[in-house]
Design a protein around this motif. Structure first.
Motif, PDB file in Angstrom:
ATOM      1  N   ASP A 124       0.850  -1.196   0.000  1.00  0.00           N
ATOM      2  CA  ASP A 124       0.000   0.000   0.000  1.00  0.00           C
ATOM      3  C   ASP A 124       0.887   1.248   0.000  1.00  0.00           C
ATOM      4  OD1 ASP A 124      -1.790   2.034   0.445  1.00  0.00           O
ATOM      5  OD2 ASP A 124      -2.458   1.321   2.399  1.00  0.00           O
ATOM      6  N   ILE A 125       0.872   1.999  -1.115  1.00  0.00           N
ATOM      7  CA  ILE A 125       1.722   3.176  -1.231  1.00  0.00           C
ATOM      8  C   ILE A 125       1.377   4.232  -0.186  1.00  0.00           C
ATOM      9  CG2 ILE A 125       0.237   4.255  -2.971  1.00  0.00           C
ATOM     10  CD1 ILE A 125       4.099   4.497  -2.667  1.00  0.00           C
ATOM     11  N   HIS A 126       0.123   4.318   0.204  1.00  0.00           N
ATOM     12  CA  HIS A 126      -0.282   5.328   1.191  1.00  0.00           C
ATOM     13  C   HIS A 126       0.344   5.017   2.560  1.00  0.00           C
ATOM     14  CE1 HIS A 126      -3.057   6.505  -1.946  1.00  0.00           C
ATOM     15  NE2 HIS A 126      -3.486   5.262  -1.989  1.00  0.00           N
ATOM     16  N   ARG A 127       0.424   3.735   2.901  1.00  0.00           N
ATOM     17  CA  ARG A 127       1.054   3.344   4.163  1.00  0.00           C
ATOM     18  C   ARG A 127       2.558   3.634   4.106  1.00  0.00           C
ATOM     19  NH1 ARG A 127      -0.056   3.282   9.137  1.00  0.00           N
ATOM     20  NH2 ARG A 127       1.746   4.644   8.986  1.00  0.00           N
ATOM     21  N   VAL A 128       3.183   3.343   2.972  1.00  0.00           N
ATOM     22  CA  VAL A 128       4.622   3.591   2.815  1.00  0.00           C
ATOM     23  C   VAL A 128       4.925   5.071   3.020  1.00  0.00           C
ATOM     24  CG1 VAL A 128       6.512   3.627   1.135  1.00  0.00           C
ATOM     25  CG2 VAL A 128       5.073   1.597   1.347  1.00  0.00           C
ATOM     26  N   VAL A 129       4.144   5.943   2.383  1.00  0.00           N
ATOM     27  CA  VAL A 129       4.389   7.385   2.500  1.00  0.00           C
ATOM     28  C   VAL A 129       4.072   7.870   3.907  1.00  0.00           C
ATOM     29  CG1 VAL A 129       3.718   9.667   1.659  1.00  0.00           C
ATOM     30  CG2 VAL A 129       4.114   7.802   0.039  1.00  0.00           C
ATOM     31  N   ARG A 130       3.018   7.334   4.526  1.00  0.00           N
ATOM     32  CA  ARG A 130       2.724   7.712   5.915  1.00  0.00           C
ATOM     33  C   ARG A 130       3.893   7.369   6.824  1.00  0.00           C
ATOM     34  NH1 ARG A 130      -2.566   5.850   4.960  1.00  0.00           N
ATOM     35  NH2 ARG A 130      -2.200   3.901   6.088  1.00  0.00           N
ATOM     36  N   ASP A 131       4.518   6.231   6.585  1.00  0.00           N
ATOM     37  CA  ASP A 131       5.685   5.864   7.400  1.00  0.00           C
ATOM     38  C   ASP A 131       6.811   6.884   7.247  1.00  0.00           C
ATOM     39  OD1 ASP A 131       4.346   3.635   8.248  1.00  0.00           O
ATOM     40  OD2 ASP A 131       5.638   2.178   7.251  1.00  0.00           O
ATOM     41  N   LEU A 132       7.024   7.346   6.021  1.00  0.00           N
ATOM     42  CA  LEU A 132       8.049   8.366   5.786  1.00  0.00           C
ATOM     43  C   LEU A 132       7.691   9.668   6.501  1.00  0.00           C
ATOM     44  CD1 LEU A 132       8.711   7.858   1.955  1.00  0.00           C
ATOM     45  CD2 LEU A 132      10.143   7.054   3.849  1.00  0.00           C
ATOM     46  N   VAL A 133       6.419  10.032   6.449  1.00  0.00           N
ATOM     47  CA  VAL A 133       5.960  11.257   7.110  1.00  0.00           C
ATOM     48  C   VAL A 133       6.104  11.131   8.623  1.00  0.00           C
ATOM     49  CG1 VAL A 133       3.953  12.722   7.560  1.00  0.00           C
ATOM     50  CG2 VAL A 133       4.402  11.898   5.236  1.00  0.00           C
ATOM     51  N   GLU A 134       5.651  10.013   9.172  1.00  0.00           N
ATOM     52  CA  GLU A 134       5.688   9.816  10.623  1.00  0.00           C
ATOM     53  C   GLU A 134       7.122   9.740  11.156  1.00  0.00           C
ATOM     54  OE1 GLU A 134       3.260   6.364  11.190  1.00  0.00           O
ATOM     55  OE2 GLU A 134       1.408   7.427  10.625  1.00  0.00           O
ATOM     56  N   ALA A 135       8.050   9.330  10.291  1.00  0.00           N
ATOM     57  CA  ALA A 135       9.467   9.304  10.684  1.00  0.00           C
ATOM     58  C   ALA A 135      10.128  10.666  10.542  1.00  0.00           C
ATOM     59  CB  ALA A 135      10.214   8.268   9.847  1.00  0.00           C
ATOM     60  N   GLY A 136       9.376  11.657  10.048  1.00  0.00           N
ATOM     61  CA  GLY A 136       9.914  13.004   9.888  1.00  0.00           C
ATOM     62  C   GLY A 136      10.830  13.168   8.698  1.00  0.00           C
ATOM     63  N   LEU A 137      10.654  12.330   7.660  1.00  0.00           N
ATOM     64  CA  LEU A 137      11.583  12.341   6.530  1.00  0.00           C
ATOM     65  C   LEU A 137      11.095  13.162   5.347  1.00  0.00           C
ATOM     66  CD1 LEU A 137      12.666   8.584   6.474  1.00  0.00           C
ATOM     67  CD2 LEU A 137      13.638  10.486   7.773  1.00  0.00           C
ATOM     68  N   VAL A 138       9.780  13.300   5.169  1.00  0.00           N
ATOM     69  CA  VAL A 138       9.262  13.978   3.978  1.00  0.00           C
ATOM     70  C   VAL A 138       8.021  14.796   4.312  1.00  0.00           C
ATOM     71  CG1 VAL A 138      10.066  12.119   2.466  1.00  0.00           C
ATOM     72  CG2 VAL A 138       7.692  12.125   3.229  1.00  0.00           C
ATOM     73  N   ASP A 139       7.721  15.721   3.397  1.00  0.00           N
ATOM     74  CA  ASP A 139       6.437  16.420   3.368  1.00  0.00           C
ATOM     75  C   ASP A 139       5.792  16.136   2.006  1.00  0.00           C
ATOM     76  OD1 ASP A 139       6.511  17.892   5.901  1.00  0.00           O
ATOM     77  OD2 ASP A 139       8.176  18.991   4.988  1.00  0.00           O
ATOM     78  N   PRO A 140       4.618  15.520   1.969  1.00  0.00           N
ATOM     79  CA  PRO A 140       3.956  15.270   0.686  1.00  0.00           C
ATOM     80  C   PRO A 140       3.545  16.578   0.017  1.00  0.00           C
ATOM     81  CG  PRO A 140       3.078  13.833   2.407  1.00  0.00           C
ATOM     82  CD  PRO A 140       3.906  14.879   3.097  1.00  0.00           C
TER      83      PRO A 140
END
Length: 368
Positions: free
Chosen positions: A337-353
């Motif tokens: 699930d791409i949405h879960r993958v990106v949420r993980d990046l966001v929650e880790a403080g790595l990206v802003d969509p």
């Protein structure tokens, strides 16, 4: 001694044990001191995909893999979205597997590469998970970031995912024969320097290949386009006094990054945060990551899904893939699930969509 291993994934993300085992195997390679697994982590051919590895003085060709320079480039076409017709586009996209009719020697020379370096393959997508895809902006998630991106909401986009074709495989095979059972090369030694020189050529070849592929597609569709980004997923580059290997990982230090889902899901455009440099070895997920292997995907879907059904996606997109095995192997169901993958990046403080993109037409391969 084993290197420090850090896996960036939430408790809601599924990561197979075999991928984790491969990370631990890589962590004991000579000279490797840090290993990071990203949310799209999955098992590869001996080396986990969706990972980054740092060494102060060694380079390991297997940690880059056989498709040196594989990555994604994004073009914005000049065709207004309101004028796009999927039927017409599908009819026009034929014969793109054959040799490019342009001057390959001149293009290679202009890129600073030998004029005879695999010119017959230049401008071809290849197999596996490689593709060219037409998209549109689905949603703007960060107005300021979107305005700075160069993206427009009313234009057709082209995303190209390809690499160095057989060149990277040849380089890996050659150095595997020379290594005599060990993958470690001293970066400042003769063999390490030779590998890095060939690696850099393959990287440049892959960037040029994506450029020629885009030219072919845009020309066939009667469009002009502007390249907005080109990012590499398989490489080894200098980083903080050592050598950073990425195997299926996007750079977090080269500007905006696209993180594609499967052909049946959205693609994210994200802006890396500076924190990614410390937490994630300046690396990000390069896509959704596989959930099922190629062999098990066809077994799971073959009796209940037809190839014709896979030519249309849940988002209304079309798929051109006339290789029956490949259309099953690359089915949307095979990916996380791409949405879960990106949420993980966001929650880790790595990206802003910044935005999401919707696929309109995905091109894999045609027989003629």
């Amino acid at each position: 001694m084993s290197a420090d291993i850090h896996i960036i994934a939430s408790s809601g993300s599924w990561i197979e044990q075999s991928a984790i085992d491969q990370l631990h195997h890589s962590a004991v390679l000579e000279g490797i001191e840090r290993v990071v697994g990203l949310p799209d982590l999955h098992a590869g051919r001996g080396i986990a995909v969706g990972a980054a590895f740092w060494s102060p003085g060694h380079v390991h060709p297997p940690l880059v893999g056989s498709d040196i320079g594989c990555g994604i480039a994004l073009w914005q076409g000049d065709l207004p979205l309101r004028k796009f017709r999927a039927d017409a586009a599908e009819r026009k996209l034929h014969g793109l597997e054959g040799r490019w009719s342009g001057d390959a020697a001149a293009a290679l020379g202009d890129a600073g590469l030998p004029a005879d370096l695999m010119g017959e393959a230049l401008g071809t997508i290849g197999g596996g998970n490689h593709f060219a895809e037409l998209l549109r902006v689905e949603a703007v998630l960060d107005e300021a970031g979107f305005d700075a991106s160069g993206l427009a909401t009313d234009r057709v986009l082209l995303m190209v995912h390809s690499g160095s074709r057989g060149l990277g495989q040849a380089i890996l095979d050659r150095h595997a024969r020379m290594a005599g059972g060990s993958s470690a090369l001293l970066a400042d030694g003769a063999e390490g320097a030779a590998y890095l020189a060939e690696h850099d050529q393959a990287m440049a070849w892959a960037v040029l290949n994506r450029q020629v592929i885009a030219h072919r597609f845009l020309d066939r569709l009667g469009m002009a386009g502007t390249r907005l980004l080109d990012i590499c997923h398989n490489s080894v580059t200098p980083h903080r006094g050592g050598w950073l290997h990425r195997k299926g990982a996007a750079p977090a230090d080269k500007g905006l990054v696209v993180v594609p889902g499967s052909r049946g899901d959205l693609t994210y455009v994200v802006r890396p945060r500076s924190e990614a440099g410390d937490i994630a070895l300046a690396s990000l997920a390069h896509g959704a990551g596989r959930k099922w292997s190629r062999s098990e995907t066809k077994g799971k879907l073959g009796r209940r899904v037809t190839a014709a059904a896979l030519e249309r996606t849940p988002l209304g997109g079309r798929v051109i893939c006339e290789d029956r095995d490949l259309i099953f192997e690359e089915a949307p169901q095979a990916y996380k699930d791409i949405h879960r993958v990106v949420r993980d990046l966001v929650e880790a403080g790595l990206v802003d969509p910044v935005a999401t993109l919707r696929p309109l037409l995905t091109y894999k391969v045609r027989r003629s």
